[in-house]
Every structure is written in structure tokens, then in C-alpha cells.
Design a protein around this motif. Sequence first.
Motif, PDB file in Angstrom:
ATOM      1  N   ALA A 555       0.830  -1.214   0.000  1.00 19.77           N
ATOM      2  CA  ALA A 555       0.000   0.000   0.000  1.00 19.77           C
ATOM      3  C   ALA A 555       0.861   1.258   0.000  1.00 19.77           C
ATOM      4  CB  ALA A 555      -0.929  -0.018   1.211  1.00 19.77           C
ATOM      5  N   LEU A 556       1.923   1.270   0.807  1.00 19.05           N
ATOM      6  CA  LEU A 556       2.792   2.452   0.877  1.00 19.05           C
ATOM      7  C   LEU A 556       3.581   2.630  -0.412  1.00 19.05           C
ATOM      8  CD1 LEU A 556       4.095   2.011   4.537  1.00 19.05           C
ATOM      9  CD2 LEU A 556       2.381   3.631   3.728  1.00 19.05           C
ATOM     10  N   ALA A 557       4.120   1.519  -0.952  1.00 21.82           N
ATOM     11  CA  ALA A 557       4.914   1.609  -2.175  1.00 21.82           C
ATOM     12  C   ALA A 557       4.054   2.023  -3.369  1.00 21.82           C
ATOM     13  CB  ALA A 557       5.596   0.269  -2.444  1.00 21.82           C
ATOM     14  N   GLN A 558       2.843   1.462  -3.483  1.00 22.92           N
ATOM     15  CA  GLN A 558       1.970   1.822  -4.600  1.00 22.92           C
ATOM     16  C   GLN A 558       1.528   3.280  -4.503  1.00 22.92           C
ATOM     17  OE1 GLN A 558       1.499  -0.011  -7.119  1.00 22.92           O
ATOM     18  NE2 GLN A 558       1.782  -2.144  -6.527  1.00 22.92           N
ATOM     19  N   ALA A 559       1.341   3.780  -3.291  1.00 22.56           N
ATOM     20  CA  ALA A 559       0.989   5.193  -3.135  1.00 22.56           C
ATOM     21  C   ALA A 559       2.138   6.096  -3.585  1.00 22.56           C
ATOM     22  CB  ALA A 559       0.622   5.488  -1.682  1.00 22.56           C
ATOM     23  N   ASN A 560       3.368   5.649  -3.349  1.00 19.89           N
ATOM     24  CA  ASN A 560       4.525   6.455  -3.757  1.00 19.89           C
ATOM     25  C   ASN A 560       4.621   6.584  -5.265  1.00 19.89           C
ATOM     26  OD1 ASN A 560       5.223   6.762  -1.074  1.00 19.89           O
ATOM     27  ND2 ASN A 560       6.690   5.074  -1.083  1.00 19.89           N
ATOM     28  N   ILE A 561       4.233   5.512  -5.990  1.00 21.79           N
ATOM     29  CA  ILE A 561       4.294   5.583  -7.457  1.00 21.79           C
ATOM     30  C   ILE A 561       2.951   5.990  -8.041  1.00 21.79           C
ATOM     31  CG2 ILE A 561       6.144   3.876  -7.547  1.00 21.79           C
ATOM     32  CD1 ILE A 561       4.100   1.803  -8.400  1.00 21.79           C
ATOM     33  N   GLU A 562       2.062   6.471  -7.179  1.00 21.64           N
ATOM     34  CA  GLU A 562       0.761   7.025  -7.569  1.00 21.64           C
ATOM     35  C   GLU A 562      -0.175   5.999  -8.204  1.00 21.64           C
ATOM     36  OE1 GLU A 562       0.638  11.589  -8.164  1.00 21.64           O
ATOM     37  OE2 GLU A 562       1.955  10.783  -9.725  1.00 21.64           O
ATOM     38  N   ASP A 563      -0.064   4.746  -7.808  1.00 19.86           N
ATOM     39  CA  ASP A 563      -1.057   3.740  -8.213  1.00 19.86           C
ATOM     40  C   ASP A 563      -2.025   3.607  -7.039  1.00 19.86           C
ATOM     41  OD1 ASP A 563      -2.550   1.686  -9.198  1.00 19.86           O
ATOM     42  OD2 ASP A 563      -0.844   0.445  -9.814  1.00 19.86           O
ATOM     43  N   TYR A 564      -2.936   4.579  -6.942  1.00 16.03           N
ATOM     44  CA  TYR A 564      -3.761   4.699  -5.752  1.00 16.03           C
ATOM     45  C   TYR A 564      -4.815   3.605  -5.639  1.00 16.03           C
ATOM     46  CZ  TYR A 564      -1.570   9.293  -5.650  1.00 16.03           C
ATOM     47  OH  TYR A 564      -0.653  10.306  -5.623  1.00 16.03           O
ATOM     48  N   VAL A 565      -5.276   3.070  -6.754  1.00 11.68           N
ATOM     49  CA  VAL A 565      -6.279   2.005  -6.704  1.00 11.68           C
ATOM     50  C   VAL A 565      -5.684   0.757  -6.055  1.00 11.68           C
ATOM     51  CG1 VAL A 565      -7.763   0.506  -8.075  1.00 11.68           C
ATOM     52  CG2 VAL A 565      -7.499   2.920  -8.706  1.00 11.68           C
ATOM     53  N   LYS A 566      -4.526   0.338  -6.524  1.00 10.69           N
ATOM     54  CA  LYS A 566      -3.872  -0.837  -5.934  1.00 10.69           C
ATOM     55  C   LYS A 566      -3.465  -0.578  -4.488  1.00 10.69           C
ATOM     56  CE  LYS A 566      -2.098  -2.900 -10.198  1.00 10.69           C
ATOM     57  NZ  LYS A 566      -0.879  -3.339 -10.935  1.00 10.69           N
ATOM     58  N   SER A 567      -3.091   0.660  -4.209  1.00  7.21           N
ATOM     59  CA  SER A 567      -2.714   1.006  -2.838  1.00  7.21           C
ATOM     60  C   SER A 567      -3.894   0.834  -1.889  1.00  7.21           C
ATOM     61  CB  SER A 567      -2.207   2.447  -2.794  1.00  7.21           C
ATOM     62  OG  SER A 567      -1.935   2.848  -1.471  1.00  7.21           O
ATOM     63  N   LYS A 680      15.431  11.364  -4.330  1.00  9.54           N
ATOM     64  CA  LYS A 680      15.290  12.396  -5.357  1.00  9.54           C
ATOM     65  C   LYS A 680      13.999  12.247  -6.166  1.00  9.54           C
ATOM     66  CE  LYS A 680      18.034   9.701  -8.650  1.00  9.54           C
ATOM     67  NZ  LYS A 680      19.207   9.702  -9.545  1.00  9.54           N
ATOM     68  N   ASP A 681      13.394  11.061  -6.135  1.00 11.63           N
ATOM     69  CA  ASP A 681      12.165  10.842  -6.899  1.00 11.63           C
ATOM     70  C   ASP A 681      10.904  11.112  -6.081  1.00 11.63           C
ATOM     71  OD1 ASP A 681      13.629  10.068  -9.122  1.00 11.63           O
ATOM     72  OD2 ASP A 681      13.689   7.960  -8.496  1.00 11.63           O
ATOM     73  N   ASN A 682      11.052  11.659  -4.896  1.00 13.33           N
ATOM     74  CA  ASN A 682       9.890  11.936  -4.053  1.00 13.33           C
ATOM     75  C   ASN A 682       9.110  13.105  -4.652  1.00 13.33           C
ATOM     76  OD1 ASN A 682       8.152  12.881  -1.906  1.00 13.33           O
ATOM     77  ND2 ASN A 682       9.388  11.634  -0.524  1.00 13.33           N
ATOM     78  N   LEU A 683       8.006  12.792  -5.318  1.00 12.62           N
ATOM     79  CA  LEU A 683       7.239  13.800  -6.044  1.00 12.62           C
ATOM     80  C   LEU A 683       6.606  14.814  -5.096  1.00 12.62           C
ATOM     81  CD1 LEU A 683       6.248  14.738  -8.805  1.00 12.62           C
ATOM     82  CD2 LEU A 683       4.296  13.186  -8.555  1.00 12.62           C
ATOM     83  N   GLU A 684       6.132  14.364  -3.971  1.00 17.16           N
ATOM     84  CA  GLU A 684       5.499  15.282  -3.021  1.00 17.16           C
ATOM     85  C   GLU A 684       6.494  16.316  -2.518  1.00 17.16           C
ATOM     86  OE1 GLU A 684       2.657  15.090   0.986  1.00 17.16           O
ATOM     87  OE2 GLU A 684       3.715  13.297   0.277  1.00 17.16           O
ATOM     88  N   ALA A 685       7.743  15.883  -2.246  1.00 23.53           N
ATOM     89  CA  ALA A 685       8.768  16.818  -1.792  1.00 23.53           C
ATOM     90  C   ALA A 685       9.114  17.819  -2.887  1.00 23.53           C
ATOM     91  CB  ALA A 685      10.016  16.056  -1.363  1.00 23.53           C
ATOM     92  N   GLN A 686       9.156  17.386  -4.116  1.00 23.77           N
ATOM     93  CA  GLN A 686       9.432  18.303  -5.227  1.00 23.77           C
ATOM     94  C   GLN A 686       8.345  19.375  -5.339  1.00 23.77           C
ATOM     95  OE1 GLN A 686       9.992  16.023  -8.822  1.00 23.77           O
ATOM     96  NE2 GLN A 686      11.401  14.586  -7.838  1.00 23.77           N
ATOM     97  N   ILE A 687       7.088  18.945  -5.216  1.00 25.27           N
ATOM     98  CA  ILE A 687       5.973  19.895  -5.320  1.00 25.27           C
ATOM     99  C   ILE A 687       6.013  20.909  -4.187  1.00 25.27           C
ATOM    100  CG2 ILE A 687       3.462  20.059  -5.150  1.00 25.27           C
ATOM    101  CD1 ILE A 687       3.305  17.399  -6.674  1.00 25.27           C
ATOM    102  N   LEU A 688       6.215  20.432  -2.964  1.00 30.71           N
ATOM    103  CA  LEU A 688       6.248  21.348  -1.818  1.00 30.71           C
ATOM    104  C   LEU A 688       7.417  22.334  -1.925  1.00 30.71           C
ATOM    105  CD1 LEU A 688       5.337  19.138   1.269  1.00 30.71           C
ATOM    106  CD2 LEU A 688       3.969  20.914   0.198  1.00 30.71           C
ATOM    107  N   LYS A 689       8.539  21.862  -2.470  1.00 28.01           N
ATOM    108  CA  LYS A 689       9.700  22.754  -2.590  1.00 28.01           C
ATOM    109  C   LYS A 689       9.403  23.908  -3.556  1.00 28.01           C
ATOM    110  CE  LYS A 689      14.630  22.904  -3.640  1.00 28.01           C
ATOM    111  NZ  LYS A 689      15.838  22.152  -4.050  1.00 28.01           N
TER     112      LYS A 689
END
Length: 910
Positions: A555-567, A680-689
Motif C-alpha cells: 500500500a505504501l509503495a503503490q501510493a509512492n508511485i501514484e497507483d492509488y487504486v492498488k494502494s 530524489k524521486d519523491n514527487l510530493e517533496a518536489q511539489i512542496l519545494k
Amino acid sequence: MGEPDRRPTAQEIEELIDLVRRDPSSPAFIDLAEAYLALGRPKDAIKVGNVGLEASPDNLEGRVVLARAFASLHMWKEAQGELLRVVKVDRSNRLGFALLGEVLLRRNDFERAVPVLQHAQNLDPTSPSILSMLKRARQNQPLDPPAPVPQPVPPRGETNYGLSLEEAAPPAPPPPRATPPRAPAVPASSPVAPTMAIQPAAFEEPPRPKKPTAAPPPPMSVEGVRPRVISGAKPQNAASAALRQSAAVGETYLNDLLTGGLLDVAGVRVPDADFDLRPDRRWGRSTRRAFIFLFVVLVLGIGGGGTWYWWTEKQKSEAVARLQKESKESIGAGDFAGLEESLKKLGNALEKDNSNLITFSYVVETAGIEALLYGTDTNRVDQALKAVAKDIKPGQTGARELVIGKAAVELSRLGSLEAPASTLAEVRKMLDDYLAKSADDKWAVWLKGRAMLAAGERKGAVAILKSAADGDAGLPIAMIDLADLLVDEGKLDEAIPLYDKALAKSKDHPLAVLGKAMALAESTVDSNAAIDDLSVKLDKNLGPRVSAYRNLAFALAQANIEDYVKSNEALKKATAKPPVEPRFWARVAWAHYIKGDFASAANARGKIAWYGKNKAEDDPTVQLVDAALLIASGLPDKALDLASKIEGIRPRLLRAYAQLDLKDAKGAIESLDVILEKAKDNLEAQILKEEAKMVAATSDKDRTAASEALEKLARKAKSKLGRHALGMGYFLTGNLKDAQTQLEQAVADVNEEAPNPLSYRTRTALAEILLANGDIPGAGKQLDQALATNSGYFPTRVMQARVVLRNGEPDRAIDLLTAVIKELEKIPPDVTLMQIEAACASKKTTNKQKDEAKAAVPGLKGQVADDELARVAAVCDPKLAAELGVSAGASAEKPAEKPKTPKKDRRRRR
């Protein structure tokens, strides 16, 4: 002479009825049923038999009588059912087998009648009726029609239609029964008389008539008769002649019995053999030789049996010892396959010797460890403990295994016990007592560390687990537990080598693979690698506990790659049968938080508990969840303080959110830079920055560059997080027009594949923009939707009070503000200003309250905007603003006046 009258008298029947009435289980019910049968009343016999059998169902003689009554009424199926109950219990019941054979013949079931009648003939070889039926069964010939249903007759000595028995016409005596020859043809039974199997009296030998005594002859004259001379010598060997004659007769009968087919059974061929029973053949009939032969056989049997028993017991004990040793070796690494193999070997050992106490103690140890590590069934541990707990005393062989197994199984089910604290205290005392004598037992040391974790003693548990993991004999499972604790503390660089060390000692250890994958997934360092390990190496049955953690990591890994349904699907599976552990539920709460489901996150947080006597030490994963819930409550200062106490990527992310809420954009950028160095691939951190860079920009060029970068990230992301961040960047920099556009896109078309976990913040900002534009109904609608998503976000509740106040409802605003202020330790200046405005505008507040509100206005100078302070001061006293030296802007509105919404809406649309 006629046969004697066997009918019972009326007095006898009354006595039997009285006995049965007083005690239905008394054998008297059999005699009463027999009496009714003798009187031609089988239906009454059935009633009596049923009453007696209901009280005494094990009475076989009663069932035979009941079957005879059914047979008298030609109820062959019911008779067969009762007789089957008899012969299944009593294989020597001659009458039962004979009657069952006849019933089967009556039903034309010749194939099953043959073995039944054969057995009846073996029980009573001299019965001609059984022999006759047996031959008919073998020839598939049905019996002659049975006798008609009997008619009732009066008891002996009673009147019959007004006549005495002597005056009544006696029944015709039955024809005399002829003795069948030794080997006759199959006789035909009388069409009006039942066969002997139904009338047991037929088996009895009829009384032989006495020979008539003739008168003695008259004396004869002996005159002229020459006397016969008889030799005085007696015949020689008279006994031998008598024996020969007896043997000849026995030989003839036995040969007839064997060669007449009487022992043949359907499907079995008995070979013919000649039996020589001549008296001069002495072998086999010598008692002395027979006993000598039997004695020799007995001695040889005892000797051979004893030797065989000794040898088999020796082989069995050696096999059991070997299996016990192999099971011990399989436990070593604590992996699931090894524990299952150990239990399998112990099961084989119990099959060979199910009374071996050592084997049972090994089962307790292995099954207990498996229950703790993999969440398997605990019942087998309890059963094994029950079998040997009283027989194995402390210090004896097997006592150590009982301590390990019992401690492990009790730790595995602490969360389901009614008194977990007392159970944990008992476990710790038991382990301490054992370790006082065996301090080097790594398994006991590891269990002690686990017990300390359950008590909330985290620091002590780390030290204990480290001692169990150190050295060449260090337990892989202790290394994994220690690595898990380091992951909780955000020390990923120290945890990964420990996982690798455990995997070097036990290849693909499921708990090591799981722990490493969980660390990579939740830290967003390498989510794809985590998914690969979870999919390939753990795609098998490894127990409920591993399955739950595996789905949670998914669930955590799928959320990180934005596959929210599987998560979402994986999270549901993880919580279907969850382990009751703080580490698990803290991660479940985090998974719900990143989805934006704050009620479920709070619920999962409420399931976290420790069972020690003292207050539990701080747990980093629980602190992380608490900090996240503070962010969701709109308390950034508290969240920042708590998140600063823990390390890791997730705590840094929470710090950035809190710093943005506190208008510390530069601090947020610093926190986000640390995250992006490791992930470096953390999309949420990139957006917040990029959002923080928009807010912190000192020039339009820098602000435009940040907004363009944020626009690209928003298009790249599947979620609405990028649109929300871009809208908030515009909002915080005063560009309300572009902010409204982006924020509206952030809440449009939200679904499971494109979620917005911060929709409550998005709608709160939209409400503030709409309120500034004078759209009070639109602002209220946005606030209602925000509160439906997150009812605990304080800025939304404060904004709701502001909208109500602007709508001319100061009393309702006071109620809303009062509820908010009760939950706040420190009241923000803008909230205090609204409270003052509501108090001054309300018609229900007293003059004293209005004066107190007015007196508090000067204290807010410099803490809020001057135009807002002047507007509120004018509400309390028109002269107060001038006294404070502040003036209201041109756009200031009178708070008590309700705006004309339709007109403003029309102007805004144009």
C-alpha cells in the motif's frame, strides 16, 4: 396327546403390565411382548416393545422380540432394521441371525441372505430350518408364502364368546413335525404355518411320547427245548469297537456337512478336502503331544515376540531421537520454511511415539515461535502444553523448550487478552528466572527483548536485542528486529546492513525481505525495488502476520508511485486480519493519513497500546502519526515541535508542511532539500519545494520560474496535490485570481485514481477567496465540504465563524468561536479579533461584555492588519479607530448587514 396350552393367563398378563408400567426398562416388557405374541396380538407386542426399548435401548433380546412382532405382521423392512441393530452388536446371536436370514429371503435378497444364514448355521449347525433356508438362498428360491396375520385369542382360562375353553371348539392340533433326514431335498414349508425362525419355540425339542408298556408275555414251557450254550469268555476290545462305530457315525456327519456345500459363502470357494477320522490314526488326538506342541509354539512365540518388541522399540526410539534433533536444527534461523519443516518432523516423531514428552515440548517451542513471528494458530501450542506441562518439571529435559514456547505464544496474543499487563508480567518473570540460570540462551534473550518492547521499554529492548544478535551465534531474527527498530528511528543507513547480514545467514528470510522492503517503501527511497521484492520473494503463504505486513508495504509503495487504486486494495487486505502491534498500526495510520482519510488514521492511532506497568517510552512511528494528525488539525507549531524530535524522510516532510503553515518558506526549503538528497524521486517533496520557492521569492522572475516548475509537476502528478500547491502559492503571494483558478481545478474531478488528500485545505482557501469577493453562500458551501472531509481542521472552523459573522449572525459566530477556543492552548490574534467583533455586534451580550471586548481592541494593534483593526473598532465604538490611529479601507463592510447576494453574484458573472 395334544400339545400343552402355552397361552398366558389373564392374571399373568396383568402382573406383567403392572411391572412394565412401574419400570419400563425392566426385562418384564420382553415377557409381556412374548405373551401378546402368544395371544396373536403382535400390534400390542410392538407397542410394548417400543416402550421398553425407549427406556432401555441396549436390550438386544427386546429388539429380537420386536422384530418377531414385525415379522408376524409381514412388516419385513421394519423387522430387518431391528435385527440389523442386534447382529451388529452381538455376532453370536443365533436367533437374530436366523430371523434376519429369513427376513432377507422374504424380501428376495438372496445375495445377502446367504452369508447371514451361513453365519447362523455356524452358530447352530444342527438346525434343520436354517439349513433349509440356506439351501434355498443359495439356489435363489423364495420361501413359501408366510402364514397369515394371526388373529387374537383369549388368555388361558378365559371365556370365548361366553363359552369356557373346555366348551369351545379346540383348535385343530398342528401336524406333527417330522424329523428331516440327514441330507434331504429342500423341504417345502407349510403355506399356513410360519417357519421356525419366526417361531422360536420350533427350535425346542418336542416332548417325546412315552412308549406304551405292554403286558408281560405268559410263561413259556421249556419242555423239550435244548438249552443254548454260551461261552463264558467276553468279546475282546469292546471299547475299540464302540469307538470305531462312534467315529464312523461322526465321520459320516462331518463329511456330509463339508461336502454338502453348507460352508460355502457367496464369492468364496472352500476347497474340498478328505478328512480321515479313522480311530487308528492317533496323530492329532494325542493330548500329550498336542500340549507339547503348543508349549513349544508358546515358548518360541514369546521369545520371538519379545525379541521383535525390543528391536522395534529400539528402532523407534532411535528414529524419534533423530527426528527431534533434525527439528531443532530446522528452527535455527526462525524462517517460516524452517519452522514448518521442524513441525513436520515433530509430527512424524509423534506418529512413531505419541507419548514422548520431549517431542511435545519441542512442539511447544516451535509452534510458539511460529505463532509470534508469523501469526499462526496458537491452539496447537496450548494442546501440547496441556499434554506435558504437569509431567516436565523445571530443570528436566524439555523444560527449556516449554519456557521458550510459552513465552512466545503469550507474547503473540497479548492484544487479544483481557488482562495483557498481568500476562506480560508473568512472561517476563518466567524469562528472568530462566535467564538467571541460562544467561547465554540467545532465544530466551531475544524473547526478553520482545517482552520489553511490548511493555514500551524501547531503549532497554534495543540493548537486549543487540546482545542476542551479536556474535557468530547471533540470531538472524534478533538482527531483523533490531533493524526494524532502526528503521522506525529513521536510521535507514544503519538498518539496511543489518538486513543484509541476516539475509547472508538465512537466504531470503521472509522477515528480512519484508523489513527491507518496508523501509524502502515508506522512505520513498526505492519504491520499485520494494515492490519487486514483495511480489517475487514473498508471494506465498507465510502466515497471517507476514501477509498483513506485506500488503501494508504494498500500500505504501503503490501510493509512492501514484497507483492509488492498488494502494487502497492492499491497505484493505492488510487490515483484514491484522497483528495487534504498535509498529503495524502506526503504519496503517500513516497510510490513511497520506490518503486524506483522517478519521481512519485517528482510529488506527487509537489501537496502539503497550502493556507495561509504567508509561511507555516515546515511539518514533507513533510520534510521526501524532505530528501528522496535528498538521491535519491545523496546529503547525505543535506539529513542528514534535516532528523535530524524530529523524527520517517522513518527519522532514511534516516539518515542511508545518513551516509553510507558519509562513517559514525558507525553513521548508531546507527540510525538503534534505529529503531530496536521499529520495530524489519523491514527487510530493518536489511539489512542496516549488511551492515554498514561490512564497519565498523576492522577485517576480523567481516567482514565475517556481510557478512554471510547479505547473509541470502538477501536470506530471496523477493526484491533485500539484494543483493545490500551485493554487496555495498564488494565494500566499496575494494573486487571488490565479489562486482561485488552480484551487478550483484541485477539487474538480477528484476520484480514487486522482485523489486530493489536502482537499480540506483547498476548499478552506477557496472559501476565503470567495468571502473576500463577497460570495458568502459560495464560501459557506466550500467550508461545509471541507468540514465533511476533515472536521478537525481549526482554520476551517475559524473561517466558518468568520463567514457566519459576515452574514450577520454574531451569536452563532460566538458559539463557533467558543468551541474552537476551548481546544486551543494559544488563541491567534485574528481569532481574538473575531471574538471581539462578534461580542460587540451581538444583541445578546451584556454591556459589561461589550466594554470588555472594546477594552481588548488596543492590545491587538500591531498583531493584525490596521484596516481590519479599524473596522472592528468601529463596530465596538465609532470613535475608537481614531483614538487608535488606524483607519478602515474603502472595502470594509458593516458586519451586521447581510450582503445582497443575488446582485453581487450577477455582477461577478458579468
